[in-house]
Structures are given as C-alpha cells and as structure tokens.
Design a protein around this motif. Structure first.
Motif, PDB file in Angstrom:
ATOM      1  N   TYR A  18       0.828  -1.212   0.000  1.00 10.73           N
ATOM      2  CA  TYR A  18       0.000   0.000   0.000  1.00 10.73           C
ATOM      3  C   TYR A  18       0.863   1.264   0.000  1.00 10.73           C
ATOM      4  CZ  TYR A  18      -4.043  -2.971   0.932  1.00 10.73           C
ATOM      5  OH  TYR A  18      -5.025  -3.928   0.833  1.00 10.73           O
ATOM      6  N   GLY A  19       1.863   1.290   0.846  1.00  5.75           N
ATOM      7  CA  GLY A  19       2.741   2.457   0.900  1.00  5.75           C
ATOM      8  C   GLY A  19       3.579   2.603  -0.351  1.00  5.75           C
ATOM      9  N   ALA A  20       4.115   1.480  -0.833  1.00  2.00           N
ATOM     10  CA  ALA A  20       4.928   1.516  -2.047  1.00  2.00           C
ATOM     11  C   ALA A  20       4.095   1.975  -3.244  1.00  2.00           C
ATOM     12  CB  ALA A  20       5.527   0.133  -2.308  1.00  2.00           C
ATOM     13  N   ARG A  21       2.876   1.478  -3.331  1.00  3.25           N
ATOM     14  CA  ARG A  21       2.006   1.848  -4.461  1.00  3.25           C
ATOM     15  C   ARG A  21       1.596   3.322  -4.378  1.00  3.25           C
ATOM     16  NH1 ARG A  21       1.533   2.289  -9.131  1.00  3.25           N
ATOM     17  NH2 ARG A  21      -0.407   1.871 -10.228  1.00  3.25           N
ATOM     18  N   ALA A  22       1.390   3.832  -3.166  1.00  4.05           N
ATOM     19  CA  ALA A  22       1.075   5.258  -3.015  1.00  4.05           C
ATOM     20  C   ALA A  22       2.209   6.108  -3.579  1.00  4.05           C
ATOM     21  CB  ALA A  22       0.818   5.597  -1.549  1.00  4.05           C
ATOM     22  N   LEU A  23       3.440   5.739  -3.270  1.00  2.00           N
ATOM     23  CA  LEU A  23       4.587   6.485  -3.796  1.00  2.00           C
ATOM     24  C   LEU A  23       4.629   6.404  -5.324  1.00  2.00           C
ATOM     25  CD1 LEU A  23       7.282   5.393  -1.200  1.00  2.00           C
ATOM     26  CD2 LEU A  23       6.425   7.728  -1.531  1.00  2.00           C
ATOM     27  N   GLU A  24       4.359   5.229  -5.880  1.00  2.00           N
ATOM     28  CA  GLU A  24       4.355   5.071  -7.334  1.00  2.00           C
ATOM     29  C   GLU A  24       3.280   5.947  -7.980  1.00  2.00           C
ATOM     30  OE1 GLU A  24       5.991   0.463  -7.654  1.00  2.00           O
ATOM     31  OE2 GLU A  24       3.838   0.855  -7.729  1.00  2.00           O
ATOM     32  N   MET A  25       2.100   5.995  -7.372  1.00  2.00           N
ATOM     33  CA  MET A  25       1.010   6.800  -7.924  1.00  2.00           C
ATOM     34  C   MET A  25       1.309   8.297  -7.845  1.00  2.00           C
ATOM     35  SD  MET A  25      -2.439   4.946  -6.567  1.00  2.00           S
ATOM     36  CE  MET A  25      -3.138   3.543  -7.424  1.00  2.00           C
ATOM     37  N   LEU A  26       2.014   8.703  -6.809  1.00  2.00           N
ATOM     38  CA  LEU A  26       2.312  10.120  -6.612  1.00  2.00           C
ATOM     39  C   LEU A  26       3.491  10.599  -7.454  1.00  2.00           C
ATOM     40  CD1 LEU A  26       1.824  10.208  -2.756  1.00  2.00           C
ATOM     41  CD2 LEU A  26       0.392  11.382  -4.442  1.00  2.00           C
ATOM     42  N   ARG A  27       4.335   9.678  -7.882  1.00  2.00           N
ATOM     43  CA  ARG A  27       5.573  10.019  -8.595  1.00  2.00           C
ATOM     44  C   ARG A  27       5.346  10.950  -9.788  1.00  2.00           C
ATOM     45  NH1 ARG A  27      10.245  10.986  -7.074  1.00  2.00           N
ATOM     46  NH2 ARG A  27      11.907  10.488  -8.490  1.00  2.00           N
TER      47      ARG A  27
END
Length: 195
Positions: A18-27
């Motif tokens: 969840y945290g890793a995917r949030a960073l990917e989406m925000l990139r």
C-alpha cells in the motif's frame, strides 16, 4: 504558493504494498513526497515483496530515517498536505492516539494532528478488540481518518493489483489528490441497468 508535500509512512503491518504503491502513484504528480519507514516495515518489505530498499527510496523525493526526531517533518512550520500511514500497525496507531512519539512516524503524525492537517491511517488488523475500537474512536475524535483498506468489489477487480490500486487511490482522494483512471461509481461505473 507553498509546495504540495505529502508524508508517506510505512509501518510493519502486513500490506507493505500500500505504501509503495502510493509512492508510485504520486511520482508523476507535482507532489513532493517525504517517506519514513519503520524498522518493522523493513522486515515486512522482505517478507511480502520483491522491492529492494533502494527501489523504494528512489520513489520518494526525500527519505527520513525513522529515528530522526529532528527532521523537518517533526515541526509544524514544515507545511504539508498531511500524512498517509500505509499500512498502519496497531502499535503505531496506539502511539499516535496517546501522543507517545517514540519515532519520526508517531511524531510526524502528532504534528499533523496538532496543525489540523489530514492524517489517514490505513489500519491493517482484523479482528479488532474493544481496545482497538476505542483507540480508533479516540483518533477519529482528534481528527484522524481511519481507512482500513477494504476492497471495493463494485469495480469488479480481476487482480490483486487492481484491489490495491483502488484502495490507495481512494485514500489519496482524502488529500484531494486525483489519480487518473480510478473507477468511480456514477462516473465510469454505473449501477446495473444504467448507462
């Protein structure tokens, strides 16, 4: 106009993705991300994913050591949109609720609350006992948003990735961050029999 910044914290609860995917989406967005990863989350990362520490850190604009209580995130004068804890462990939730700031995650969350900014906790635990529920109530009364990542089946997900993406995108909605392509009821998703 101040920079749009979001704190992403990853704790040791299951659901590191969840945290890793949030960073990917925000990139790709114009949002400055500040990452804090707990020691337990490092273990969970290795158990649950193939993501290396270096790959994770490369997704954030800035990475803060969990023990750095003097980091910018520990001050209310450092302006942010708020903080997403994804996933959030019971330990972290309890520390935040009591104001026990033993590391940068709980300290930054405490700052977000005192500055009346948005704090979203993707709590990962089930079943919940009365102590958990009372702590969740207390945090809600303080202004936090409890956001257990519950799958939305109306979007008819066909993969685990789609379920994760929907939960993360909905959590980011709470910061007024729009993720392109997220299925929304009444927009690109409709009740049966409606166009």
């Amino acid at each position: 106009m101040p920079p749009r910044r979001l704190i992403i914290a990853i704790t040791g609860a299951t659901g590191f993705v969840y945290g890793a995917r949030a960073l990917e989406m925000l990139r790709p967005l114009e949002i400055e991300t500040h990452l804090v990863v707990s020691k337990s989350a490092e273990l969970t990362r290795r158990y649950e994913t193939g993501i290396t520490r270096e790959q994770l850190f490369a997704l954030a604009d800035e990475v803060h050591p969990v023990g750095d209580i003097g980091a910018s995130l520990a001050s209310g004068s450092f302006r942010t949109l708020g903080m997403l804890v994804a996933p959030c462990s019971i330990k972290t939730m309890s520390e935040i609720a009591t104001g026990t700031t033993t590391n940068l995650i709980s300290r930054a969350a405490d700052v977000v609350l005192k500055e009346r900014r948005r704090l979203v906790l993707m709590l990962r635990e089930t079943p919940l006992h009365l102590g958990h529920l009372r702590t969740m109530t207390s945090l809600t009364e303080m202004g936090a948003i409890m956001f257990p990542p519950v799958p939305a089946f109306y979007a008819r997900p066909t993969t685990l990735e789609e379920m994760v993406d929907h939960s993360v995108a909905r959590a980011l909605d709470l910061f007024d961050i729009d993720i392109d392509g997220m299925p929304r009821w009444g927009e690109n998703l409709h009740p049966p029999g409606r166009a």
